[in-house]
Structure formats: C-alpha cells, structure tokens
Design a protein around this motif. Structure first.
Motif, PDB file in Angstrom:
ATOM      1  N   ASP A   1       2.976  14.146  -9.320  1.00 32.92           N
ATOM      2  CA  ASP A   1       3.998  15.194  -9.382  1.00 32.92           C
ATOM      3  C   ASP A   1       4.491  15.402 -10.812  1.00 32.92           C
ATOM      4  O   ASP A   1       4.699  16.538 -11.250  1.00 32.92           O
ATOM      5  CB  ASP A   1       5.169  14.859  -8.471  1.00 32.92           C
ATOM      6  N   GLU A   2       4.693  14.303 -11.533  1.00 32.25           N
ATOM      7  CA  GLU A   2       5.154  14.408 -12.923  1.00 32.25           C
ATOM      8  C   GLU A   2       4.108  15.093 -13.805  1.00 32.25           C
ATOM      9  O   GLU A   2       4.449  15.913 -14.653  1.00 32.25           O
ATOM     10  CB  GLU A   2       5.476  13.020 -13.491  1.00 32.25           C
ATOM     11  N   ILE A   3       2.858  14.768 -13.600  1.00 30.55           N
ATOM     12  CA  ILE A   3       1.790  15.395 -14.388  1.00 30.55           C
ATOM     13  C   ILE A   3       1.720  16.886 -14.067  1.00 30.55           C
ATOM     14  O   ILE A   3       1.607  17.721 -14.963  1.00 30.55           O
ATOM     15  CB  ILE A   3       0.440  14.700 -14.127  1.00 30.55           C
ATOM     16  N   THR A   4       1.801  17.225 -12.784  1.00 30.22           N
ATOM     17  CA  THR A   4       1.772  18.629 -12.384  1.00 30.22           C
ATOM     18  C   THR A   4       2.967  19.372 -12.976  1.00 30.22           C
ATOM     19  O   THR A   4       2.823  20.484 -13.491  1.00 30.22           O
ATOM     20  CB  THR A   4       1.788  18.752 -10.850  1.00 30.22           C
ATOM     21  N   LYS A   5       4.128  18.758 -12.927  1.00 31.51           N
ATOM     22  CA  LYS A   5       5.345  19.370 -13.466  1.00 31.51           C
ATOM     23  C   LYS A   5       5.213  19.587 -14.969  1.00 31.51           C
ATOM     24  O   LYS A   5       5.574  20.646 -15.499  1.00 31.51           O
ATOM     25  CB  LYS A   5       6.538  18.456 -13.164  1.00 31.51           C
ATOM     26  N   ALA A   6       4.680  18.602 -15.679  1.00 35.31           N
ATOM     27  CA  ALA A   6       4.526  18.706 -17.134  1.00 35.31           C
ATOM     28  C   ALA A   6       3.507  19.782 -17.508  1.00 35.31           C
ATOM     29  O   ALA A   6       3.716  20.536 -18.459  1.00 35.31           O
ATOM     30  CB  ALA A   6       4.109  17.368 -17.717  1.00 35.31           C
ATOM     31  N   THR A   7       2.410  19.872 -16.763  1.00 34.01           N
ATOM     32  CA  THR A   7       1.407  20.881 -17.084  1.00 34.01           C
ATOM     33  C   THR A   7       1.886  22.278 -16.725  1.00 34.01           C
ATOM     34  O   THR A   7       1.480  23.250 -17.361  1.00 34.01           O
ATOM     35  CB  THR A   7       0.067  20.599 -16.375  1.00 34.01           C
TER      36      THR A   7
ATOM     37  N   ILE B   1       0.836  -1.204   0.000  1.00 32.81           N
ATOM     38  CA  ILE B   1       0.000   0.000   0.000  1.00 32.81           C
ATOM     39  C   ILE B   1       0.867   1.248   0.000  1.00 32.81           C
ATOM     40  O   ILE B   1       0.594   2.206  -0.727  1.00 32.81           O
ATOM     41  CB  ILE B   1      -0.968  -0.019   1.203  1.00 32.81           C
ATOM     42  N   ARG B   2       1.937   1.260   0.815  1.00 32.08           N
ATOM     43  CA  ARG B   2       2.840   2.419   0.836  1.00 32.08           C
ATOM     44  C   ARG B   2       3.482   2.630  -0.525  1.00 32.08           C
ATOM     45  O   ARG B   2       3.606   3.760  -1.002  1.00 32.08           O
ATOM     46  CB  ARG B   2       3.920   2.233   1.897  1.00 32.08           C
ATOM     47  N   GLU B   3       3.923   1.559  -1.162  1.00 28.51           N
ATOM     48  CA  GLU B   3       4.549   1.661  -2.482  1.00 28.51           C
ATOM     49  C   GLU B   3       3.547   2.180  -3.514  1.00 28.51           C
ATOM     50  O   GLU B   3       3.891   3.016  -4.349  1.00 28.51           O
ATOM     51  CB  GLU B   3       5.087   0.296  -2.912  1.00 28.51           C
ATOM     52  N   PHE B   4       2.329   1.697  -3.453  1.00 26.04           N
ATOM     53  CA  PHE B   4       1.290   2.149  -4.381  1.00 26.04           C
ATOM     54  C   PHE B   4       1.030   3.643  -4.219  1.00 26.04           C
ATOM     55  O   PHE B   4       0.934   4.385  -5.196  1.00 26.04           O
ATOM     56  CB  PHE B   4       0.003   1.359  -4.133  1.00 26.04           C
ATOM     57  N   LYS B   5       0.940   4.111  -2.963  1.00 27.26           N
ATOM     58  CA  LYS B   5       0.737   5.534  -2.708  1.00 27.26           C
ATOM     59  C   LYS B   5       1.936   6.350  -3.194  1.00 27.26           C
ATOM     60  O   LYS B   5       1.777   7.440  -3.736  1.00 27.26           O
ATOM     61  CB  LYS B   5       0.517   5.784  -1.216  1.00 27.26           C
ATOM     62  N   SER B   6       3.133   5.820  -2.995  1.00 29.84           N
ATOM     63  CA  SER B   6       4.344   6.521  -3.423  1.00 29.84           C
ATOM     64  C   SER B   6       4.372   6.684  -4.938  1.00 29.84           C
ATOM     65  O   SER B   6       4.673   7.765  -5.453  1.00 29.84           O
ATOM     66  CB  SER B   6       5.577   5.748  -2.955  1.00 29.84           C
ATOM     67  N   VAL B   7       4.059   5.621  -5.645  1.00 32.69           N
ATOM     68  CA  VAL B   7       4.037   5.684  -7.107  1.00 32.69           C
ATOM     69  C   VAL B   7       2.945   6.635  -7.581  1.00 32.69           C
ATOM     70  O   VAL B   7       3.160   7.419  -8.514  1.00 32.69           O
ATOM     71  CB  VAL B   7       3.853   4.269  -7.707  1.00 32.69           C
ATOM     72  N   GLY B   8       1.804   6.611  -6.940  1.00 36.23           N
ATOM     73  CA  GLY B   8       0.716   7.524  -7.288  1.00 36.23           C
ATOM     74  C   GLY B   8       1.122   8.973  -7.095  1.00 36.23           C
ATOM     75  O   GLY B   8       0.822   9.840  -7.926  1.00 36.23           O
ATOM     76  N   SER B   9       1.837   9.255  -6.000  1.00 31.56           N
ATOM     77  CA  SER B   9       2.311  10.621  -5.755  1.00 31.56           C
ATOM     78  C   SER B   9       3.333  11.043  -6.801  1.00 31.56           C
ATOM     79  O   SER B   9       3.334  12.189  -7.255  1.00 31.56           O
ATOM     80  CB  SER B   9       2.934  10.723  -4.367  1.00 31.56           C
TER      81      SER B   9
END
Length: 71
Positions: free
Chosen positions: A48-54, A36-44
């Motif tokens: 972040d990448e989407i926010t950075k790209a936009t 669950i922690r890994e899944f949340k980390s990957v989701g974050s």
C-alpha cells in the motif's frame, strides 16, 4: 515442479507430534498462524505504501526525472 503430497504432509505431522507432543502442537499451530497473518499484514502495508508513493509521483513523459535538490 515437485509438490508436497498428502503422504509427505502426514509424515511431517507425525514427526512433529512425536517431537513436541500433543499438548504443544496446538499452541505451535496457533503461533504459526499468528506469524503468517502478521507477515501478510506487513506485506500488504508495504505494498500500500509503495502504491501510495508511486501514485503521488507526477511524471511528465516529455521531461527528464531529476533528483530533489539537497539543502
């Protein structure tokens, strides 16, 4: 919306205890927590990448958006 009540959680835990035994249950809980922690980390990271790209895209409302030229 139907939620999971305390009786249902208790029932699931008892069945898990019977199936996997008291030795395996803590290990499985630890593995589930890590997953669950890994899944949340990957989701974050993805968010972040989407926010950075936009944020990098500079859009002028008076101009139309054109795709980049392929070379």
């Amino acid at each position: 919306m139907m939620g999971i009540g305390p009786m249902e959680v208790f029932f699931v835990l008892v069945i898990a205890l019977v199936i996997f035994g008291p030795q395996k249950l803590p290990e499985m809980g630890k593995s589930l927590g890590k997953a669950i922690r890994e899944f949340k980390s990957v989701g974050s990271e993805i968010q972040d990448e989407i926010t950075k790209a936009t944020d990098e895209i500079d859009i002028d409302p008076d101009k139309t958006i054109k795709p980049p030229k392929s070379t």
